[in-house]
Design a protein around this motif. Structure first.
Motif, PDB file in Angstrom:
ATOM      1  N   GLU A 280       0.850  -1.176   0.000  1.00  0.00           N
ATOM      2  CA  GLU A 280       0.000   0.000   0.000  1.00  0.00           C
ATOM      3  C   GLU A 280       0.891   1.233   0.000  1.00  0.00           C
ATOM      4  N   ALA A 281       0.732   2.071  -1.009  1.00  0.00           N
ATOM      5  CA  ALA A 281       1.544   3.276  -1.132  1.00  0.00           C
ATOM      6  C   ALA A 281       0.738   4.477  -0.664  1.00  0.00           C
ATOM      7  N   LYS A 282       1.352   5.333   0.130  1.00  0.00           N
ATOM      8  CA  LYS A 282       0.748   6.584   0.586  1.00  0.00           C
ATOM      9  C   LYS A 282       1.674   7.713   0.180  1.00  0.00           C
ATOM     10  N   SER A 283       1.123   8.681  -0.544  1.00  0.00           N
ATOM     11  CA  SER A 283       1.955   9.728  -1.128  1.00  0.00           C
ATOM     12  C   SER A 283       1.455  11.110  -0.726  1.00  0.00           C
ATOM     13  N   ASN A 284       2.408  12.022  -0.477  1.00  0.00           N
ATOM     14  CA  ASN A 284       2.121  13.430  -0.224  1.00  0.00           C
ATOM     15  C   ASN A 284       3.177  14.250  -0.952  1.00  0.00           C
ATOM     16  N   PRO A 285       3.086  15.589  -0.964  1.00  0.00           N
ATOM     17  CA  PRO A 285       4.046  16.393  -1.740  1.00  0.00           C
ATOM     18  C   PRO A 285       5.503  16.196  -1.378  1.00  0.00           C
ATOM     19  N   SER A 286       5.806  15.710  -0.171  1.00  0.00           N
ATOM     20  CA  SER A 286       7.208  15.578   0.246  1.00  0.00           C
ATOM     21  C   SER A 286       7.750  14.164   0.148  1.00  0.00           C
ATOM     22  N   SER A 287       6.895  13.136   0.210  1.00  0.00           N
ATOM     23  CA  SER A 287       7.417  11.768   0.209  1.00  0.00           C
ATOM     24  C   SER A 287       6.337  10.773  -0.177  1.00  0.00           C
ATOM     25  N   THR A 288       6.784   9.560  -0.495  1.00  0.00           N
ATOM     26  CA  THR A 288       5.899   8.434  -0.769  1.00  0.00           C
ATOM     27  C   THR A 288       6.419   7.236   0.021  1.00  0.00           C
ATOM     28  N   THR A 289       5.547   6.616   0.789  1.00  0.00           N
ATOM     29  CA  THR A 289       5.946   5.465   1.603  1.00  0.00           C
ATOM     30  C   THR A 289       5.170   4.228   1.175  1.00  0.00           C
ATOM     31  N   TYR A 290       5.741   3.036   1.424  1.00  0.00           N
ATOM     32  CA  TYR A 290       5.134   1.772   1.038  1.00  0.00           C
ATOM     33  C   TYR A 290       5.108   0.845   2.250  1.00  0.00           C
ATOM     34  N   GLU A 291       3.998   0.170   2.407  1.00  0.00           N
ATOM     35  CA  GLU A 291       3.847  -0.770   3.507  1.00  0.00           C
ATOM     36  C   GLU A 291       3.358  -2.103   2.964  1.00  0.00           C
ATOM     37  N   ALA A 292       4.090  -3.168   3.296  1.00  0.00           N
ATOM     38  CA  ALA A 292       3.713  -4.499   2.819  1.00  0.00           C
ATOM     39  C   ALA A 292       2.421  -4.936   3.478  1.00  0.00           C
ATOM     40  N   LEU A 293       1.494  -5.476   2.684  1.00  0.00           N
ATOM     41  CA  LEU A 293       0.197  -5.901   3.205  1.00  0.00           C
ATOM     42  C   LEU A 293       0.184  -7.370   3.589  1.00  0.00           C
ATOM     43  N   ASN A 294       0.834  -8.210   2.820  1.00  0.00           N
ATOM     44  CA  ASN A 294       0.863  -9.630   3.140  1.00  0.00           C
ATOM     45  C   ASN A 294       2.113  -9.915   3.977  1.00  0.00           C
ATOM     46  N   SER A 295       1.917 -10.168   5.248  1.00  0.00           N
ATOM     47  CA  SER A 295       3.036 -10.349   6.169  1.00  0.00           C
ATOM     48  C   SER A 295       3.503 -11.791   6.276  1.00  0.00           C
ATOM     49  N   ALA A 296       2.943 -12.685   5.432  1.00  0.00           N
ATOM     50  CA  ALA A 296       3.355 -14.086   5.501  1.00  0.00           C
ATOM     51  C   ALA A 296       4.816 -14.222   5.110  1.00  0.00           C
ATOM     52  N   ASP A 297       5.508 -15.111   5.827  1.00  0.00           N
ATOM     53  CA  ASP A 297       6.931 -15.326   5.548  1.00  0.00           C
ATOM     54  C   ASP A 297       7.113 -15.953   4.183  1.00  0.00           C
ATOM     55  N   GLU A 298       8.043 -15.419   3.429  1.00  0.00           N
ATOM     56  CA  GLU A 298       8.359 -15.972   2.116  1.00  0.00           C
ATOM     57  C   GLU A 298       9.682 -16.704   2.190  1.00  0.00           C
ATOM     58  N   SER A 299       9.869 -17.594   1.248  1.00  0.00           N
ATOM     59  CA  SER A 299      11.131 -18.339   1.234  1.00  0.00           C
ATOM     60  C   SER A 299      12.267 -17.379   0.930  1.00  0.00           C
ATOM     61  N   PRO A 300      13.403 -17.543   1.604  1.00  0.00           N
ATOM     62  CA  PRO A 300      14.531 -16.637   1.378  1.00  0.00           C
ATOM     63  C   PRO A 300      15.134 -16.820  -0.011  1.00  0.00           C
ATOM     64  N   ILE A 301      15.855 -15.798  -0.436  1.00  0.00           N
ATOM     65  CA  ILE A 301      16.560 -15.847  -1.715  1.00  0.00           C
ATOM     66  C   ILE A 301      18.000 -16.253  -1.430  1.00  0.00           C
ATOM     67  N   ASN A 302      18.373 -17.429  -1.925  1.00  0.00           N
ATOM     68  CA  ASN A 302      19.731 -17.920  -1.724  1.00  0.00           C
ATOM     69  C   ASN A 302      20.617 -17.482  -2.887  1.00  0.00           C
TER      70      ASN A 302
END
Length: 455
Positions: free
Chosen positions: A210-232
């Motif tokens: 989910e991205a939230k944007s205003n004139p000074s910045s844009t932030t992103y927050e992950a919605l699906n918090s399930a653990d994913e397999s690591p990248i080896n």
């Protein structure tokens, strides 16, 4: 007066031709009929030559005609300085927002129109607009070009040195990577927007944000918090090469941004991607350590080409000093300024192989010093299906604007050229003069009466 091709003045050497003709004036003798030639002896034939100019006006006209032809070959022109104060100004505004812009800036626009300014649509072609167009409420058709591209293209339409009032906002996603060089003075009138906050949902590599944007910045927050397999990731580097430190720093930045766990040189499991940072051929053991359908990023070996060019990535140009001569026909991902492959991709032996024709070394290029390095590696490391669409900063709902410091730099760059020069060709003037001189020379030449010897 200046000449586009000064070498054409060498034709002035032809002036010697009419001079020789006038000096070498051969007079023909006249035969006289008499009753008897018995008492006359045979005499040798003789002709009279006179090295004397008899007609100065004809000589002058003929020499002047040849001189004009020589000047025409040299392409004469006058260089004029054009000041923006003497040119009609422009008002640039997007036609789709013209009604709103006029309603909120009516007094300013009316004042400019009284001074002779013209209204033009800020889009390809820069068509003229009138106040009648304010009643049209057109919808925007697709994404338009960036401000950078359009302001640069306006150089071909705006009178040189003219003053331009540009009514637009300072949204960051409308700018390109570099500021344009303009030959007109730009006055940017910033528009006040009411929708200064926005949000949207986007996804990348299987994760939703989910991205939230205003004139000074844009932030992103992950919605699906399930653990994913690591990248080896496994990295091989031969002795004497220290490029892995730049790669590892970029991988840690990717891990921090994406919140995906990245494990480097894990011995237990097969790697998702392997980086072969060596001039030697990839060993079979290293290749087998990569999982099926994984990726192999390898340094290519070959003739080292010293060059002064750039690596072209996502429209950016990063300095390139050395590369390896590429001979493969794989798909090009990164290229240099001449179109030569710097990074290619192909599928072989159940692996996605990336052939890199340079090095992660500042002596070869400045890629590792550029923030684009992390973004360029991300599609290779995370292997997203829509990797070309990655880059949240290009979302149309992004509300970020230029900072105050960026605005100052923009205005200084755009107002440098207040005066410019324009070349005015003199070809037509010289052709007319040559025609008049030619006609005059022919008239005088035909009117000249021959000298007869009286008998």
């Amino acid at each position: 007066m200046q000449f586009l091709y000064p070498i054409g003045l060498l034709a002035l050497a032809g002036l010697i031709i009419p001079l020789i003709i006038h000096l070498w004036n051969v007079k023909q003798g006249k035969t006289l009929k008499i009753g008897s030639i018995a008492l006359l002896g045979e005499s040798s034939r003789a002709s009279s030559k006179s090295f004397k100019i008899n007609d100065w006006l004809l000589l002058l006209l003929r020499c002047l005609l040849l001189a004009l032809l020589a000047f025409l070959l040299a392409r004469p022109y006058l260089e004029k300085i054009i000041s923006g104060k003497n040119r009609t100004g422009w008002i640039l505004v997007d036609k789709t927002t013209f009604q709103q812009v006029f309603n909120s800036n009516k007094k300013s626009i009316d004042s400019l129109l009284k001074k002779g300014y013209e209204i033009h649509d800020f889009n390809v072609g820069f068509k003229s607009l009138t106040l009648k167009d304010t009643i049209l409420n057109e919808t925007k058709q697709g994404d338009s070009l960036s401000y950078t591209a359009l302001l640069s293209a306006a150089n071909q339409f705006v009178p040189p040195g003219a003053e331009v009032y540009f009514f637009a906002d300072h949204r960051l996603n409308r700018f390109g990577n570099e500021l344009p060089t303009l030959n007109y003075k730009l006055n940017w009138v910033s528009l006040n927007r009411t929708d200064t906050l926005s949000s949207w949902i986007t996804s990348y590599a299987g994760k939703k944000y989910e991205a939230k944007s205003n004139p000074s910045s844009t932030t992103y927050e992950a919605l699906n918090s399930a653990d994913e397999s690591p990248i080896n990731i496994t990295i091989h580097e031969t002795s004497g090469i220290t490029d892995s430190k730049y790669l590892i720093a970029a991988l840690k930045a990717i891990e921090s941004f994406t919140k995906r766990k990245i494990i480097i040189n894990a011995a237990a499991e097969k790697a998702t991607i392997g980086f072969w940072l060596s001039d030697n051929p990839v060993s079979s053991a290293f290749r087998s350590s990569i999982a099926s359908d994984g990726a192999l990023f390898q340094y290519e070996k070959g003739k080292v080409v010293v060059t002064q060019s750039t690596i072209n990535i996502y429209g950016r140009h990063i300095k390139l000093s050395k590369r390896i001569a590429s001979t493969g026909q794989a798909e090009k991902i990164w290229t240099d300024g001449f179109g030569n492959a710097i990074l290619t991709n192909e599928k072989a032996d159940s692996l996605h192989i990336f052939h890199f024709y340079s090095r992660f070394n500042p002596q070869w290029n400045e890629l590792v010093w550029d923030g684009l390095f992390v973004k360029a590696l991300m599609p290779i490391v995370i292997r997203a299906e829509n990797s070309t669409d990655f880059g949240f900063e290009y979302n149309p709902a992004d509300q970020r604007r230029l900072s105050v410091q960026q605005k100052e730099v923009t205005e200084i760059t755009k107002t440098e050229a207040t005066k410019t020069t324009q070349n005015e060709s003199l070809g037509i003037t010289f052709w007319i003069a040559a025609l008049l001189i030619f006609v005059t020379e022919r008239i005088l030449s035909f009117r000249k009466k021959p000298n007869y010897v009286k008998s």
